[in-house]
Design an enzyme around this catalytic site. Structure first.
Site, PDB file in Angstrom:
ATOM      1  N   GLU B  68       0.811  -1.220   0.000  1.00  0.00           N
ATOM      2  CA  GLU B  68       0.000   0.000   0.000  1.00  0.00           C
ATOM      3  C   GLU B  68       0.842   1.268   0.000  1.00  0.00           C
ATOM      4  OE1 GLU B  68      -0.548  -2.598   2.035  1.00  0.00           O
ATOM      5  OE2 GLU B  68      -2.595  -3.274   1.671  1.00  0.00           O
ATOM      6  N   HIS B 137     -10.949  -5.873  10.135  1.00  0.00           N
ATOM      7  CA  HIS B 137     -11.549  -5.727   8.810  1.00  0.00           C
ATOM      8  C   HIS B 137     -12.942  -5.126   8.891  1.00  0.00           C
ATOM      9  CE1 HIS B 137      -8.564  -8.917   8.190  1.00  0.00           C
ATOM     10  NE2 HIS B 137      -8.568  -8.603   6.916  1.00  0.00           N
TER      11      HIS B 137
END
Lengths: 77, 342
Positions: B68, B137
């Protein structure tokens, strides 16, 4: 009257079942020719179903229901 | 609604509406491109980029490694050089690994260059819980980003706004963080909220960033909320309407800039406010809204402000516990009843 059938996504297993994933129209609504009706899924393959003609749609299957390929999922009158 | 109008109404899921907004901008402007993990052949794990690879090819819809920091940094560089990247951070929960790029570069380069360098990019990310994906998550974390100057923050709740906000975000010359809740995407494999499929105009249109929307008018109390909780609030409002209680539901749509005017106008009318926020309760959005009101005029309130938010605990995996911490219609209804004394 047009019968809308669950498309044949799994050709090697014509009797395979799938799921009516999403309806984009409601029962009794007017639909135009070519309008997106629903998304269906067999295993991990999904496909969109469009209207073959214009008219009032009658849903034969609810969203989330399990359907065999080839079965009528809606009618356009 | 006439027959002709019904025929013209076209419905999409939120995911498809987002994709359509991206595709229309990519057709209009060749500088727009998409990059992120699984955005290409897979079409995004929450359907955010389905079909784009087929139309635009791998040079404009780029699958990236799980790195990322690297690809968000590449997006920043591309934006500085005049492109308009849409970079997807698959889950907002993964922001820690790349926050230096997001906060110290994407959000600050314009300021640190004395306004000479622009960073027109969209950081697209999925937020929210409700489907047992665990503590790493399932977060929203929009207040974390909203707290930090230099980025606009938009959070659509429905298909129509999802497309309009996406188009506005791409066209904006500032970095925009576009946060979409998995629970409103209309995905086949998730329990669908009824309003995750809705009418979406086919033409290009912008939903203005920084403008809230009154999702439902009411007179007795204002529910200030965003994202999936808009739908919970609307469900509760419809239920209470049967008892003569009329809730106004204000969908913020943007957090930065925050539409304080809309909040004050609505609370000024009803005199009572409930903030529903699927983020951690402390140090977040609900406190900011409370401050906005009392800094203006505490006498505006007929009852102390109420809030329904996630208690300060990581999101549990177990379904009953997850449901206990998330804002549910039951919790919202109880809080609303408390506000109006019913």
């Amino acid at each position: 009257m047009i019968e809308v059938r669950f498309p044949l996504l799994n050709e090697s297993e014509p009797d395979a079942e799938g799921v009516l994933a999403t309806w984009f129209v409601g029962d009794g609504e007017e639909v135009g020719e070519g309008q997106l009706l629903c998304e269906v899924q067999v295993e991990k393959t999904s496909e969109d179903v469009h209207a073959e003609g214009a008219g009032t749609i009658r849903l034969a299957v609810s969203e989330g229901e399990v359907v065999r390929q080839g079965e009528v999922i809606a009618r356009i009158e | 609604m006439t027959t002709a109008e019904r025929t013209r109404e076209r419905r999409l899921t939120t995911a498809r509406a987002m994709v359509e907004g991206i595709a229309q901008e990519m057709r209009r402007n060749e500088e727009v491109f998409v990059m992120g993990e699984d955005v290409g052949a897979y079409g995004g794990i929450f359907g955010t980029t389905t079909g784009l690879l087929d139309e635009f090819g791998p040079e404009r819809v780029m699958d990236t490694p799980i790195s990322e920091t690297g690809f968000i940094g590449a997006g920043i560089g591309a934006a500085i050089e005049g492109m308009r990247p849409i970079v997807e951070l698959m889950f907002v929960d993964f922001f820690g690994v790349c926050m230096d790029q997001i906060y110290n570069h994407m959000a600050k380069i314009h300021y640190e260059s004395g306004g000479n360098v622009r960073v027109p990019m969209v950081l697209m990310t999925s937020v929210g819980g409700g489907y047992s994906d665990g503590a790493q998550h399932s977060q929203c974390l929009w207040a974390t980003f909203a707290h930090l100057p230099g980025m606009k923050i938009v959070v659509p709740s429905n298909p129509r706004d999802a497309k309009g906000l996406m188009i506005s975000a791409i066209r904006d010359d500032n970095p925009v963080v576009y946060m979409t809740h998995k629970g409103i995407m209309g995905l086949a494999w998730m329990a669908k909220n009824a309003r995750s499929v809705g009418p979406v105009p086919e033409e290009e249109y912008e939903v203005p960033i920084g403008k809230a929307s009154v999702a439902r008018e009411g007179t007795d109390a204002t529910v200030v909320t965003l994202s999936l909780s808009v739908h919970h609030a609307l469900d509760v409002a419809e239920r209470l309407s049967g008892e003569g209680i009329e809730l106004e539901v204000l969908d913020l749509r943007s957090l930065v800039p925050l539409d304080r005017e809309a909040i004050l106008e609505s609370v000024g009318k009803t005199g009572r406010v409930l903030v529903v926020d699927e983020d951690y309760r402390s140090f977040g959005l609900s406190g900011e809204i409370a401050a906005t009101i009392v800094e203006e005029d505490p006498a505006m309130l007929k009852a102390p402000l109420a809030r329904v938010a996630v208690p300060d605990v990581p999101i549990p995996y177990a379904r009953p516990l997850e449901r206990a911490v998330l804002p549910t219609p039951e919790r919202i209804e109880e809080a609303a009843r408390g506000l109006v004394g019913a």
